[in-house]
Design a protein around this motif. Structure first.
Motif, PDB file in Angstrom:
ATOM      1  N   GLY A  84       0.779  -1.223   0.000  1.00  0.00           N
ATOM      2  CA  GLY A  84       0.000   0.000   0.000  1.00  0.00           C
ATOM      3  C   GLY A  84       0.812   1.275   0.000  1.00  0.00           C
ATOM      4  N   TRP A  85       2.025   1.217  -0.509  1.00  0.00           N
ATOM      5  CA  TRP A  85       2.950   2.362  -0.543  1.00  0.00           C
ATOM      6  C   TRP A  85       3.376   2.823   0.855  1.00  0.00           C
ATOM      7  CZ3 TRP A  85      -2.043   3.297  -2.738  1.00  0.00           C
ATOM      8  CH2 TRP A  85      -2.142   3.038  -4.111  1.00  0.00           C
ATOM      9  N   VAL A  86       2.926   2.129   1.907  1.00  0.00           N
ATOM     10  CA  VAL A  86       3.160   2.562   3.290  1.00  0.00           C
ATOM     11  C   VAL A  86       4.006   1.556   4.062  1.00  0.00           C
ATOM     12  CG1 VAL A  86       2.044   3.149   5.502  1.00  0.00           C
ATOM     13  CG2 VAL A  86       0.991   3.878   3.346  1.00  0.00           C
ATOM     14  N   VAL A  87       3.809   0.265   3.817  1.00  0.00           N
ATOM     15  CA  VAL A  87       4.528  -0.789   4.528  1.00  0.00           C
ATOM     16  C   VAL A  87       5.220  -1.691   3.507  1.00  0.00           C
ATOM     17  CG1 VAL A  87       2.945  -0.718   6.487  1.00  0.00           C
ATOM     18  CG2 VAL A  87       2.485  -2.284   4.613  1.00  0.00           C
ATOM     19  N   GLY A  88       5.964  -2.666   4.012  1.00  0.00           N
ATOM     20  CA  GLY A  88       6.691  -3.583   3.151  1.00  0.00           C
ATOM     21  C   GLY A  88       8.112  -3.121   2.895  1.00  0.00           C
ATOM     22  N   ASP A  89       8.971  -4.070   2.533  1.00  0.00           N
ATOM     23  CA  ASP A  89      10.377  -3.768   2.273  1.00  0.00           C
ATOM     24  C   ASP A  89      10.981  -4.883   1.434  1.00  0.00           C
ATOM     25  OD1 ASP A  89      10.818  -5.893   4.060  1.00  0.00           O
ATOM     26  OD2 ASP A  89      11.201  -4.557   5.756  1.00  0.00           O
ATOM     27  N   LEU A  90      12.297  -4.857   1.294  1.00  0.00           N
ATOM     28  CA  LEU A  90      12.969  -5.862   0.473  1.00  0.00           C
ATOM     29  C   LEU A  90      12.786  -7.270   1.029  1.00  0.00           C
ATOM     30  CD1 LEU A  90      16.332  -4.004  -0.289  1.00  0.00           C
ATOM     31  CD2 LEU A  90      14.282  -4.130  -1.726  1.00  0.00           C
ATOM     32  N   ASP A  91      12.767  -7.399   2.351  1.00  0.00           N
ATOM     33  CA  ASP A  91      12.614  -8.727   2.950  1.00  0.00           C
ATOM     34  C   ASP A  91      11.228  -9.316   2.710  1.00  0.00           C
ATOM     35  OD1 ASP A  91      15.209  -8.673   3.906  1.00  0.00           O
ATOM     36  OD2 ASP A  91      14.620  -7.857   5.858  1.00  0.00           O
ATOM     37  N   THR A  92      10.217  -8.459   2.574  1.00  0.00           N
ATOM     38  CA  THR A  92       8.848  -8.927   2.354  1.00  0.00           C
ATOM     39  C   THR A  92       8.754  -9.823   1.131  1.00  0.00           C
ATOM     40  OG1 THR A  92       8.013  -6.846   3.291  1.00  0.00           O
ATOM     41  CG2 THR A  92       6.452  -8.183   2.056  1.00  0.00           C
ATOM     42  N   VAL A  93       9.506  -9.488   0.096  1.00  0.00           N
ATOM     43  CA  VAL A  93       9.404 -10.222  -1.168  1.00  0.00           C
ATOM     44  C   VAL A  93      10.690 -10.974  -1.494  1.00  0.00           C
ATOM     45  CG1 VAL A  93       7.604  -8.771  -2.151  1.00  0.00           C
ATOM     46  CG2 VAL A  93       9.995  -8.102  -2.438  1.00  0.00           C
ATOM     47  N   ASP A  94      11.511 -11.259  -0.487  1.00  0.00           N
ATOM     48  CA  ASP A  94      12.778 -11.946  -0.745  1.00  0.00           C
ATOM     49  C   ASP A  94      12.559 -13.325  -1.356  1.00  0.00           C
ATOM     50  OD1 ASP A  94      15.802 -12.036  -0.270  1.00  0.00           O
ATOM     51  OD2 ASP A  94      15.139 -13.854   0.758  1.00  0.00           O
ATOM     52  N   VAL A  95      11.675 -14.127  -0.768  1.00  0.00           N
ATOM     53  CA  VAL A  95      11.431 -15.472  -1.288  1.00  0.00           C
ATOM     54  C   VAL A  95      10.785 -15.419  -2.681  1.00  0.00           C
ATOM     55  CG1 VAL A  95      10.084 -17.586  -0.950  1.00  0.00           C
ATOM     56  CG2 VAL A  95      11.437 -16.653   0.936  1.00  0.00           C
ATOM     57  N   PRO A  96       9.742 -14.600  -2.899  1.00  0.00           N
ATOM     58  CA  PRO A  96       9.213 -14.512  -4.268  1.00  0.00           C
ATOM     59  C   PRO A  96      10.240 -14.052  -5.291  1.00  0.00           C
ATOM     60  CG  PRO A  96       7.610 -13.646  -2.709  1.00  0.00           C
ATOM     61  CD  PRO A  96       8.868 -13.903  -1.935  1.00  0.00           C
ATOM     62  N   CYS A  97      11.087 -13.094  -4.939  1.00  0.00           N
ATOM     63  CA  CYS A  97      12.089 -12.624  -5.900  1.00  0.00           C
ATOM     64  C   CYS A  97      13.108 -13.708  -6.216  1.00  0.00           C
ATOM     65  CB  CYS A  97      12.784 -11.373  -5.372  1.00  0.00           C
ATOM     66  SG  CYS A  97      11.770  -9.875  -5.468  1.00  0.00           S
ATOM     67  N   ARG A  98      13.525 -14.462  -5.203  1.00  0.00           N
ATOM     68  CA  ARG A  98      14.443 -15.575  -5.453  1.00  0.00           C
ATOM     69  C   ARG A  98      13.793 -16.609  -6.386  1.00  0.00           C
ATOM     70  NH1 ARG A  98      18.726 -16.365  -1.543  1.00  0.00           N
ATOM     71  NH2 ARG A  98      18.791 -14.634  -0.065  1.00  0.00           N
ATOM     72  N   ARG A  99      12.520 -16.885  -6.152  1.00  0.00           N
ATOM     73  CA  ARG A  99      11.826 -17.877  -6.974  1.00  0.00           C
ATOM     74  C   ARG A  99      11.738 -17.409  -8.428  1.00  0.00           C
ATOM     75  NH1 ARG A  99       8.502 -22.063  -4.854  1.00  0.00           N
ATOM     76  NH2 ARG A  99       7.283 -23.130  -6.465  1.00  0.00           N
ATOM     77  N   LEU A 100      11.415 -16.136  -8.625  1.00  0.00           N
ATOM     78  CA  LEU A 100      11.321 -15.619  -9.987  1.00  0.00           C
ATOM     79  C   LEU A 100      12.685 -15.606 -10.669  1.00  0.00           C
ATOM     80  CD1 LEU A 100       8.825 -12.656  -9.447  1.00  0.00           C
ATOM     81  CD2 LEU A 100       8.361 -14.849 -10.577  1.00  0.00           C
ATOM     82  N   ALA A 101      13.726 -15.196  -9.956  1.00  0.00           N
ATOM     83  CA  ALA A 101      15.062 -15.177 -10.545  1.00  0.00           C
ATOM     84  C   ALA A 101      15.506 -16.573 -10.952  1.00  0.00           C
ATOM     85  CB  ALA A 101      16.056 -14.560  -9.563  1.00  0.00           C
ATOM     86  N   SER A 102      15.268 -17.538 -10.071  1.00  0.00           N
ATOM     87  CA  SER A 102      15.682 -18.906 -10.337  1.00  0.00           C
ATOM     88  C   SER A 102      14.901 -19.525 -11.490  1.00  0.00           C
ATOM     89  CB  SER A 102      15.502 -19.742  -9.061  1.00  0.00           C
ATOM     90  OG  SER A 102      15.685 -21.108  -9.315  1.00  0.00           O
ATOM     91  N   ARG A 103      13.570 -19.343 -11.467  1.00  0.00           N
ATOM     92  CA  ARG A 103      12.726 -20.086 -12.400  1.00  0.00           C
ATOM     93  C   ARG A 103      12.513 -19.373 -13.732  1.00  0.00           C
ATOM     94  NH1 ARG A 103       9.405 -24.012  -8.456  1.00  0.00           N
ATOM     95  NH2 ARG A 103      11.014 -24.010  -6.842  1.00  0.00           N
ATOM     96  N   ALA A 104      12.736 -18.056 -13.754  1.00  0.00           N
ATOM     97  CA  ALA A 104      12.706 -17.341 -15.027  1.00  0.00           C
ATOM     98  C   ALA A 104      14.105 -17.160 -15.597  1.00  0.00           C
ATOM     99  CB  ALA A 104      12.035 -15.980 -14.861  1.00  0.00           C
ATOM    100  N   ALA A 105      15.133 -17.608 -14.858  1.00  0.00           N
ATOM    101  CA  ALA A 105      16.533 -17.479 -15.283  1.00  0.00           C
ATOM    102  C   ALA A 105      16.858 -16.035 -15.646  1.00  0.00           C
ATOM    103  CB  ALA A 105      16.837 -18.420 -16.445  1.00  0.00           C
ATOM    104  N   CYS A 106      16.461 -15.125 -14.749  1.00  0.00           N
ATOM    105  CA  CYS A 106      16.709 -13.710 -15.002  1.00  0.00           C
ATOM    106  C   CYS A 106      17.245 -13.050 -13.742  1.00  0.00           C
ATOM    107  CB  CYS A 106      15.430 -13.000 -15.449  1.00  0.00           C
ATOM    108  SG  CYS A 106      14.156 -12.809 -14.186  1.00  0.00           S
TER     109      CYS A 106
END
Length: 313
Positions: A84-106
Motif C-alpha cells: 500500500g505504498w506505506v509498509v513492506g520492504d525488500l525482505d517482504t518479497v525476498d522469497v518470491p524474488c528468489r523464486r522468480l530469478a531462479s525459475r525465469a533465469a533472469c
C-alpha cells in the motif's frame, strides 16, 4: 467459487492473533506488525544476492539484486514490493524474488522505494522509474541484456510497475519489454463490484485501502494517471503484460479492467484470475499452493517474454 481451505486457514490464523485492524494503526505500528515472511516458505537457491545503493531522485536508493546461475547477458526484472505504498520492504518479497530469478533465469532487482506518508506521491513512482532507468543504463556492467528488462510488482508494487511503463512511454525513455502486474492497484475510485463483495473478511479490506490511499496521495492527485494508471488518457504504446488477480480481493476488478484496457489499446495481455484465494497470496508460497502456482506461472510468462520470437510481441 468458495474460498479455498488454505486461504481460510490463513484468515483464521490472522484473526486468532488478535491484531488491531490495519486502518486503526499508525504507519509505524503497521510496519511493525506487517510480516508475512514466515509464510513464504524456503527460498530457492540463487547464485548471488547483492544489496546495493544506486542514485535515486532524493539520494541513494536501496536495491537488492538476485543473479541466477549462468554467464549472461541475462534478461532482468525490476520488482516493486507491495504494502500500500506505506509498509513492506525488500525482505517482504525476498522469497518470491528468489523464486522468480531462479525459475525465469533472469536477474531480479528488487527496489526499496520511499514509503508514504513520509514520502507521498509521486516519490515511490519516481524511485521505481529511476531504478528501472538505472538498470537499463548500467546493464552491460551487470551482465544484463538492456533490450530484455521487464518491470513488475505486487499490489501497490504492481501499481508502480504499471506507472513505470506509463512514465517511460510519456517521457520517451527506454521502455520495459514486459510488465508483470500481480493483483495491482490501478484506480483510486474504490467503487468496483469486487470492492463491495470483498470489502471485509479477506485480509485486505476496503477500510485498509482507504487508509493506504489517504497516506499516499492527496485528493487532488488521486486520479492522476501516475497514481491511478487506469485513468491514463490512453494506453497505447505500452509493453505486453501478464496480469494476476485473486477472486476474494477488493482489487480484483480494477486489475482485470486494466488488463482489458491494455488489450483494447492493442497490447498483448494474459490475465489470469486465481479462484478461491485472497489478496497477497504470492507472498505466501510456503502455505498457499496457488501462491506457488502464480509465481511459477509468472516465471513462465517472463521466460516467454524474454524470447525474441515470443507470443507477446
Amino acid at each position: 467459487m468458495a474460498l479455498d481451505q488454505q486461504s481460510r486457514y490463513i484468515l483464521d490464523m490472522i484473526a486468532a492473533a488478535g491484531r488491531p485492524p490495519l486502518h486503526t494503526c499508525t504507519p509505524q505500528q503497521a510496519r511493525q506488525s506487517f510480516d508475512f515472511r514466515k509464510l513464504a516458505g524456503p527460498p530457492d537457491d540463487i547464485a548471488r544476492v547483492e544489496n546495493m545503493a544506486i542514485p535515486g531522485p532524493a539520494g541513494n536508493l536501496r536495491v537488492r539484486v538476485y543473479t541466477p546461475d549462468g554467464e549472461g547477458p541475462f534478461p532482468a526484472l525490476v520488482y516493486c514490493h507491495g504494502g500500500g505504498w506505506v509498509v513492506g520492504d525488500l525482505d517482504t518479497v525476498d522469497v518470491p524474488c528468489r523464486r522468480l530469478a531462479s525459475r525465469a533465469a533472469c536477474v531480479v532487482a528488487s527496489v526499496d522505494y520511499r514509503l508514504a506518508p513520509e514520502h507521498p506521491f509521486p516519490a515511490a513512482a519516481e524511485d521505481a522509474y529511476a531504478a528501472f532507468q538505472w538498470l537499463v543504463e548500467n546493464a552491460g556492467a551487470r551482465h544484463i541484456d538492456a533490450t530484455r528488462i521487464a518491470v513488475g510488482g505486487d499490489s501497490a508494487g504492481g501499481n508502480l510497475a504499471a506507472v513505470v511503463a506509463l512514465m517511460a512511454r510519456d517521457r520517451v525513455a527506454p521502455q520495459p519489454c514486459f510488465q508483470v502486474l500481480l493483483y495491482p492497484v490501478t484506480d483510486g475510485a474504490l467503487d468496483t463490484a469486487s470492492y463491495r463483495e470483498n470489502a471485509d473478511g479477506y485480509l485486505l479490506t476496503r477500510d485498509s485501502m482507504v487508509w493506504f490511499w489517504n497516506h499516499y496521495v492527496s485528493d487532488a492527485d488521486r486520479m492522476h494517471p501516475y497514481a491511478s494508471p487506469l485513468r491514463a488518457e490512453h494506453h497505447r504504446g505500452l509493453p505486453p503484460a501478464f496480469v494476476v488477480t485473486a477472486e476474494f480481493d477488493p482489487l480484483r476488478d480494477e486489475g482485470e479492467a486494466y488488463a482489458h484496457r491494455l488489450a483494447a489499446a492493442g497490447t498483448p495481455v494474459e490475465c489470469k484470475r486465481y479462484d478461491g484465494t485472497i489478496h497477497g497470496f504470492c507472498w505466501m508460497p510456503g502455505v498457499l499452493d496457488k501462491g506457488r502456482q502464480a509465481l511459477d506461472d509468472t516465471a513462465a510468462a517472463l521466460r516467454v517474454a524474454f524470447q525474441s520470437d515470443n507470443r507477446y510481441r
